[in-house]
Design a protein around this motif. Structure first.
Motif, PDB file in Angstrom:
ATOM      1  N   ALA A 189      30.046 -32.182  18.208  1.00 55.89           N
ATOM      2  CA  ALA A 189      30.075 -30.774  17.807  1.00 55.89           C
ATOM      3  C   ALA A 189      29.008 -29.972  18.537  1.00 55.89           C
ATOM      4  N   ALA A 190      27.915 -30.655  18.906  1.00 59.78           N
ATOM      5  CA  ALA A 190      26.819 -29.973  19.600  1.00 59.78           C
ATOM      6  C   ALA A 190      27.183 -29.580  21.024  1.00 59.78           C
ATOM      7  N   VAL A 191      28.238 -30.154  21.598  1.00 60.04           N
ATOM      8  CA  VAL A 191      28.584 -29.837  22.984  1.00 60.04           C
ATOM      9  C   VAL A 191      29.883 -29.056  23.105  1.00 60.04           C
ATOM     10  N   ASP A 192      30.491 -28.672  21.986  1.00 64.04           N
ATOM     11  CA  ASP A 192      31.725 -27.893  22.050  1.00 64.04           C
ATOM     12  C   ASP A 192      31.537 -26.591  22.814  1.00 64.04           C
ATOM     13  N   LEU A 193      30.397 -25.936  22.614  1.00 61.14           N
ATOM     14  CA  LEU A 193      30.132 -24.646  23.261  1.00 61.14           C
ATOM     15  C   LEU A 193      29.044 -24.730  24.327  1.00 61.14           C
ATOM     16  N   ASP A 207      21.562 -30.535  24.598  1.00 60.31           N
ATOM     17  CA  ASP A 207      22.030 -30.089  23.285  1.00 60.31           C
ATOM     18  C   ASP A 207      22.510 -31.267  22.445  1.00 60.31           C
ATOM     19  N   LEU A 208      23.241 -32.184  23.064  1.00 57.68           N
ATOM     20  CA  LEU A 208      23.692 -33.373  22.334  1.00 57.68           C
ATOM     21  C   LEU A 208      22.500 -34.173  21.822  1.00 57.68           C
ATOM     22  N   SER A 209      21.485 -34.322  22.677  1.00 55.18           N
ATOM     23  CA  SER A 209      20.338 -35.154  22.305  1.00 55.18           C
ATOM     24  C   SER A 209      19.498 -34.521  21.203  1.00 55.18           C
ATOM     25  N   LEU A 210      19.448 -33.186  21.137  1.00 53.17           N
ATOM     26  CA  LEU A 210      18.676 -32.534  20.084  1.00 53.17           C
ATOM     27  C   LEU A 210      19.264 -32.821  18.706  1.00 53.17           C
ATOM     28  N   VAL A 211      20.597 -32.856  18.622  1.00 52.23           N
ATOM     29  CA  VAL A 211      21.232 -33.174  17.339  1.00 52.23           C
ATOM     30  C   VAL A 211      21.018 -34.639  16.996  1.00 52.23           C
ATOM     31  N   VAL A 212      21.109 -35.519  18.003  1.00 49.94           N
ATOM     32  CA  VAL A 212      20.814 -36.934  17.764  1.00 49.94           C
ATOM     33  C   VAL A 212      19.366 -37.108  17.325  1.00 49.94           C
ATOM     34  N   TRP A 213      18.457 -36.393  17.976  1.00 46.86           N
ATOM     35  CA  TRP A 213      17.029 -36.517  17.657  1.00 46.86           C
ATOM     36  C   TRP A 213      16.732 -36.099  16.219  1.00 46.86           C
ATOM     37  N   SER A 214      17.487 -35.126  15.727  1.00 47.27           N
ATOM     38  CA  SER A 214      17.196 -34.616  14.384  1.00 47.27           C
ATOM     39  C   SER A 214      17.404 -35.668  13.304  1.00 47.27           C
TER      40      SER A 214
END
Length: 454
Positions: free
Chosen positions: A138-142, A151-158
């Motif tokens: 979902a983090a890379v849809d936009l 962006d993908l890694s920031l959501v994983v990091w959270s």
């Protein structure tokens, strides 16, 4: 030489409003991940020992991890189908509600000492794992191609805060359990329910507009009838969705490499991690010796093992932004291969240092770092290697394969440990990473030959 991002047909670099929307989306997803990550961390630390206690045999040690990862695999396709039909927001919230029910089932299992309830709870918590996996997509849809890995890694990091805190909530959770007149081991899962409820509220209120539906609108994909495999329609079978995703992956060599890299990394990680609590118990206090006089596992023993698992989870998530930056800067394939090099080093350290808990902890941290690099780079490689119209199908198929590999690793790891010991298990798991490295090298050499006129 830096790898150029793969071009996407029909997708322009994001405008300023879209970048602002993307930053908000990443922030909402990250906040929800932070809270929802509490449940799985506690399950990984406590679940295997509770299963041994309730089942009366070490053979049950990998059962909770197995059902958790298996359910994550099974849930990936229906969640992807729901996301394609109704958007990411609805799919993620529904998944979190089911995971909350799983935490409540685990609480009830501690009251009744029921293995069946424990396994049912672990299975439903697997839906929470599927939610975490879908959140990274979902983090890379936009996202624009230049920042997709970031962006993908920031959501994983959270996930780091919740997942690392989870195993270390055993002591405060025990106090909460006593205050609620529940068993001490129930407390961490009461905290888990609360975290997941808050995460669901954040997603329900904050994930507007829905990133997947907005990305489709901007790409001109407004009618689900245009989707060739109909994976997103509510009436489509899961089998059809899986076949459509596999077809989309098979047509792209980079997508194949990305999926195989993610699947192998997950299988290696789960295989070794799921047996580590039992191995540490045997090394430090002996088989079943953590049981107290009244048949309850010692909270102190749980806390020691929980700390080790939390270090491993920190390795999985804490450096995710660095892995995302590296994949954007130096290329997905290089970082994917580097992750598997670290995984090979991790299993070697764990095997050689098996008698020493500190050495095992170092091996587990490396195991988490290798998983992080391979998963982030492989997921980004998949996202940019298939057409947008096929992407949700391919992501669902990838997560299903990832979950099945983890379930197989969890199920077989107990047998392997009984036959060849923790050392042999670690080295056997490392063979998968060696195979991915061989494929990555072959793919790189083939690419060079294709562009070399000589």
């Amino acid at each position: 030489m830096r790898e150029a991002p793969l071009p996407e047909a029909g997708v322009l670099e994001p405008s300023t409003p879209q970048r602002r929307m993307q930053r908000r989306t990443v922030g909402v997803l990250a906040s929800a991940q932070l809270l929802s990550g509490l449940g799985n961390g506690a399950t990984l630390a406590i679940g295997s020992l509770l299963a041994v206690q309730y089942g009366g045999s070490d053979a049950w040690a990998g059962s909770v991890t197995t059902v958790l990862t298996l359910t994550a695999a099974v849930a990936a396709l229906p969640l992807a189908g729901l996301a394609a039909a109704k958007g990411r927001r609805r799919a993620l919230v529904v998944g979190l509600v089911l995971a909350m029910a799983g935490s409540l089932a685990v609480v009830l299992s501690t009251v009744t000492t029921s293995l069946a309830l424990l396994l049912a709870g672990g299975a439903l918590l697997g839906v929470g794992t599927a939610v975490n996996l879908q959140s990274r997509f979902a983090a890379v849809d936009l996202a624009g191609a230049a920042h997709r890995g970031r962006d993908l890694s920031l959501v994983v990091w959270s996930i780091t805060v919740g997942a690392v805190a989870g195993p270390n909530l055993i002591r405060p959770g025990a106090a909460l359990g006593r205050a609620l007149h529940l068993p001490e081991t129930a407390g961490p899962f009461v905290i888990s329910v609360t975290g997941m409820a808050l995460a669901a509220v954040i997603l329900l209120a904050g994930l507007r507009p829905d990133p997947l539906l907005e990305a489709r609108r901007r790409a001109g994909i407004q009618d689900e009838a245009h989707e060739p495999a109909a994976a997103g329609r509510a009436g489509a079978s899961w089998g059809a969705a899986f076949r459509g995703g596999v077809h989309a992956i098979r047509t792209s060599p980079d997508a194949v490499l990305g999926v195989l890299g993610v699947v192998a990394a997950h299988a290696v990680m789960v295989s070794v991690m799921s047996m580590t609590p039992l191995h540490l118990q045997q090394v430090t206090v002996g088989p079943m010796a953590a049981m107290g006089h009244e048949g309850h596992v010692s909270t102190d023993s749980f806390a020691l093992i929980g700390f080790t698992i939390s270090l491993h989870i920190a390795g999985m998530y804490a450096l995710s932004p660095l892995m995302g930056w590296l994949s954007d800067r130096y290329g997905r394939r290089r970082v994917l291969a580097g992750g598997h090099v670290v995984l090979v080093l991790a299993v070697a350290v764990a095997a050689i240092g098996a008698p020493s808990p500190p050495a095992v902890a170092v091996g587990l941290v490396l195991l988490g770092l290798g998983w992080s690099a391979a998963t982030i780079a492989g997921s980004a490689l998949l996202a940019e290697s298939v057409e947008p119209v096929h992407r949700v199908q391919a992501q669902g198929a990838s997560d299903t394969a990832m979950g099945l590999a983890g379930a197989a690793g969890g199920a077989l790891s107990g047998v392997a440990m009984a036959l060849i010991g923790f050392e042999g298990l670690a080295l056997a798991a490392g063979v998968l990473s060696v195979a991915v490295l061989a494929l990555a090298v072959t793919r790189s050499l083939a690419g060079r030959r294709r562009f070399d006129p000589a």
